[in-house]
Write a protein that holds these residues in place. Structure first.
Motif, PDB file in Angstrom:
ATOM      1  N   PHE A 111      18.578  -8.900  -6.497  1.00 24.01           N
ATOM      2  CA  PHE A 111      19.086  -8.198  -5.480  1.00 24.01           C
ATOM      3  C   PHE A 111      18.153  -7.203  -5.017  1.00 24.01           C
ATOM      4  O   PHE A 111      17.855  -6.681  -3.657  1.00 24.01           O
ATOM      5  CB  PHE A 111      20.586  -7.361  -6.010  1.00 24.01           C
ATOM      6  N   LYS A 112      17.267  -6.577  -6.103  1.00 26.83           N
ATOM      7  CA  LYS A 112      16.309  -5.780  -5.348  1.00 26.83           C
ATOM      8  C   LYS A 112      15.004  -6.507  -4.903  1.00 26.83           C
ATOM      9  O   LYS A 112      14.536  -5.743  -3.709  1.00 26.83           O
ATOM     10  CB  LYS A 112      15.758  -5.137  -6.880  1.00 26.83           C
ATOM     11  N   ARG A 113      14.858  -7.660  -5.175  1.00 27.78           N
ATOM     12  CA  ARG A 113      14.079  -8.471  -4.440  1.00 27.78           C
ATOM     13  C   ARG A 113      14.345  -8.811  -2.988  1.00 27.78           C
ATOM     14  O   ARG A 113      13.520  -8.679  -2.010  1.00 27.78           O
ATOM     15  CB  ARG A 113      13.378  -9.593  -4.975  1.00 27.78           C
ATOM     16  N   VAL A 114      15.523  -9.188  -2.887  1.00 25.97           N
ATOM     17  CA  VAL A 114      16.271  -9.294  -1.417  1.00 25.97           C
ATOM     18  C   VAL A 114      15.856  -7.798  -0.364  1.00 25.97           C
ATOM     19  O   VAL A 114      15.738  -8.189   0.490  1.00 25.97           O
ATOM     20  CB  VAL A 114      17.493  -9.968  -1.603  1.00 25.97           C
ATOM     21  N   LYS A 115      16.508  -6.724  -1.401  1.00 19.65           N
ATOM     22  CA  LYS A 115      16.457  -5.563  -0.419  1.00 19.65           C
ATOM     23  C   LYS A 115      15.076  -5.432  -0.043  1.00 19.65           C
ATOM     24  O   LYS A 115      14.876  -4.630   0.849  1.00 19.65           O
ATOM     25  CB  LYS A 115      17.016  -4.663  -1.457  1.00 19.65           C
ATOM     26  N   ALA A 116      13.934  -5.467  -0.923  1.00 25.87           N
ATOM     27  CA  ALA A 116      12.445  -5.224  -0.669  1.00 25.87           C
ATOM     28  C   ALA A 116      12.141  -6.097   0.505  1.00 25.87           C
ATOM     29  O   ALA A 116      10.869  -5.899   1.177  1.00 25.87           O
ATOM     30  CB  ALA A 116      11.743  -5.534  -1.815  1.00 25.87           C
TER      31      ALA A 116
ATOM     32  N   LEU B 153      10.973  -8.060   7.147  1.00 22.90           N
ATOM     33  CA  LEU B 153      11.645  -8.742   8.274  1.00 22.90           C
ATOM     34  C   LEU B 153      11.806  -7.964   9.463  1.00 22.90           C
ATOM     35  O   LEU B 153      11.398  -8.580  10.673  1.00 22.90           O
ATOM     36  CB  LEU B 153      13.057  -9.255   7.709  1.00 22.90           C
ATOM     37  N   VAL B 154      12.072  -6.856   9.447  1.00 20.70           N
ATOM     38  CA  VAL B 154      12.353  -6.002  10.884  1.00 20.70           C
ATOM     39  C   VAL B 154      11.020  -5.886  11.428  1.00 20.70           C
ATOM     40  O   VAL B 154      11.174  -6.143  12.490  1.00 20.70           O
ATOM     41  CB  VAL B 154      12.865  -4.436  10.237  1.00 20.70           C
ATOM     42  N   PRO B 155       9.994  -5.377  10.963  1.00 18.32           N
ATOM     43  CA  PRO B 155       8.778  -5.318  11.756  1.00 18.32           C
ATOM     44  C   PRO B 155       8.189  -6.665  12.326  1.00 18.32           C
ATOM     45  O   PRO B 155       7.512  -6.837  13.290  1.00 18.32           O
ATOM     46  CB  PRO B 155       7.748  -4.627  10.763  1.00 18.32           C
TER      47      PRO B 155
ATOM     48  N   ALA C 171       0.952  -1.230   0.112  1.00 17.38           N
ATOM     49  CA  ALA C 171       0.033   0.164  -0.027  1.00 17.38           C
ATOM     50  C   ALA C 171       0.873   1.425   0.098  1.00 17.38           C
ATOM     51  O   ALA C 171       0.349   2.440  -0.211  1.00 17.38           O
ATOM     52  CB  ALA C 171      -0.927  -0.048   1.212  1.00 17.38           C
ATOM     53  N   ARG C 172       1.895   1.110   0.442  1.00 18.18           N
ATOM     54  CA  ARG C 172       2.958   2.454   0.488  1.00 18.18           C
ATOM     55  C   ARG C 172       3.731   2.269  -0.854  1.00 18.18           C
ATOM     56  O   ARG C 172       5.001   3.205  -0.911  1.00 18.18           O
ATOM     57  CB  ARG C 172       3.895   2.316   1.689  1.00 18.18           C
ATOM     58  N   GLY C 173       3.340   1.408  -1.739  1.00 18.10           N
ATOM     59  CA  GLY C 173       4.096   1.382  -3.096  1.00 18.10           C
ATOM     60  C   GLY C 173       5.403   0.461  -3.234  1.00 18.10           C
ATOM     61  O   GLY C 173       6.070   0.616  -4.170  1.00 18.10           O
ATOM     62  N   ALA C 174       5.557  -0.331  -2.245  1.00 23.90           N
ATOM     63  CA  ALA C 174       6.658  -1.312  -2.329  1.00 23.90           C
ATOM     64  C   ALA C 174       6.358  -2.492  -3.312  1.00 23.90           C
ATOM     65  O   ALA C 174       5.147  -2.971  -3.752  1.00 23.90           O
ATOM     66  CB  ALA C 174       6.892  -1.886  -0.859  1.00 23.90           C
ATOM     67  N   SER C 175       7.302  -3.083  -4.161  1.00 29.26           N
ATOM     68  CA  SER C 175       7.266  -3.897  -4.775  1.00 29.26           C
ATOM     69  C   SER C 175       7.871  -5.136  -4.573  1.00 29.26           C
ATOM     70  O   SER C 175       9.145  -5.020  -4.299  1.00 29.26           O
ATOM     71  CB  SER C 175       7.619  -3.329  -6.259  1.00 29.26           C
ATOM     72  N   PHE C 176       7.572  -6.367  -4.636  1.00 26.25           N
ATOM     73  CA  PHE C 176       8.116  -7.507  -4.377  1.00 26.25           C
ATOM     74  C   PHE C 176       8.228  -8.826  -5.260  1.00 26.25           C
ATOM     75  O   PHE C 176       8.933  -9.559  -5.330  1.00 26.25           O
ATOM     76  CB  PHE C 176       7.500  -8.336  -3.221  1.00 26.25           C
ATOM     77  N   ASP C 177       7.664  -8.230  -6.732  1.00 20.80           N
ATOM     78  CA  ASP C 177       7.637  -9.115  -7.817  1.00 20.80           C
ATOM     79  C   ASP C 177       8.683  -8.582  -8.874  1.00 20.80           C
ATOM     80  O   ASP C 177       8.541  -9.164  -9.946  1.00 20.80           O
ATOM     81  CB  ASP C 177       6.094  -9.398  -8.094  1.00 20.80           C
ATOM     82  N   SER C 178       8.973  -7.456  -8.914  1.00 22.65           N
ATOM     83  CA  SER C 178       9.606  -6.851  -9.922  1.00 22.65           C
ATOM     84  C   SER C 178      11.227  -6.448  -9.681  1.00 22.65           C
ATOM     85  O   SER C 178      11.495  -6.427  -8.398  1.00 22.65           O
ATOM     86  CB  SER C 178       9.039  -5.675 -10.271  1.00 22.65           C
TER      87      SER C 178
END
Length: 281
Positions: A195-200, A205-207, A184-191
């Motif tokens: 390396f970008k997917r791992v960073k996303a 993981l933190v929350p 909802a905040r604009g994050a993308s997990f599929d594109s």
């Protein structure tokens, strides 16, 4: 995304498997895993698959719930299968390119290993689907009771395992909520690339870790308020008792183990012409 994870969930039903003593089900699962590991041919795996199907039908658990349990290990299945295809040697060379050799035996072994891992996970999922966490804790504690003679905290170990299983679905739901909030905040997990997917995943993981720590603290406070652990010898509201149903299931498991052993010894007499392709040595 993670709604299909069924491992650790309980499916309520009135069935033969649900009513079995948890100790019998735990021993049956151990025997089932042993059968899978001593099986040296696809005949043995086929028998183990039949056992799983019979258990699923007897438990009245939807077959889809058991099948969804393998979604969490698809990556492991694919990864291990590819490694075995490229590194398992044999006599029948199918394809060669540079230093890469693919043998028929490697493909057969990869399929065999994939089926073995799949059956192990599905059998374990069937146990958690038909046994409540509290009952499972009592069963584990009862089986490990002899360890109390050497001062090992069996009850604490059983409780830890039960809580871990109980919180798997809870953490999956929490992960889904965090992912939805991040999207909802604009994050993308599929594109993007790997390396970008791992960073996303880091904002997830933190929350998730913070939420898990908060839940652990709340659970600890709730146990302290109820004076958990104050008594040296705890009593039980429901005591485990073996019944005729458990005896029948135990005899059934013994027959099945004997069947797998016989298949390993005399399997070549079933179909000698194809036995060389279904035996994993």
């Amino acid at each position: 995304m993670l709604n299909d994870v069924t491992f650790g969930q309980y499916y309520p039903a009135q069935s033969f498997v649900h009513k079995l003593d948890p100790r019998v089900k735990l021993l049956f699962l151990i025997a089932y895993i042993v059968m899978l590991f001593i099986s040296e041919s696809f005949y043995g795996l086929a028998l183990c698959a039949v056992i799983l199907i019979i258990g699923t039908i007897a438990s009245r658990v939807p077959i889809g719930s058991v099948l969804r349990s393998i979604k969490g290990i698809i990556f492991i299945l694919i990864f291990t299968s590819v490694l075995n295809i490229f590194f398992h040697k044999g006599e029948n060379l199918l394809w060669h390119w540079g230093a890469i050799n693919i043998y028929l035996e490697g493909i057969i072994f990869s399929v065999f290993l994939m089926l073995r891992l799949t059956l192990i996970v599905m059998g374990s999922a069937l146990l958690t689907l038909t046994t409540t966490p509290v009952t499972l804790t009592d069963g584990i504690e009862s089986l490990l009771f002899p360890l109390t003679l050497i001062k090992i905290p069996v009850h604490a170990l059983a409780l830890v395992m039960s809580i871990a299983l109980r919180f798997i679905p809870t953490l999956m739901d929490e992960t889904n909520r965090i992912i939805s909030a991040q999207k909802a905040r604009g994050a993308s997990f599929d594109s993007g690339n790997i390396f970008k997917r791992v960073k996303a995943i880091i904002p997830v993981l933190v929350p998730l870790l913070i939420s898990a720590l908060h839940r652990a603290a709340e659970l600890g406070d709730a146990m302290d308020v109820r004076c958990y652990g104050c008594g040296k010898k705890r009593t039980k509201y429901k005591k485990l008792r073996l019944t005729l149903r458990d005896l029948v299931a135990t005899l059934f498991a013994a027959v099945l183990i004997a069947g797998v052993i016989l298949l390993n010894v005399y399997g070549y007499q079933i179909c000698p012409s194809i036995y060389q392709y279904v035996v994993i040595s």
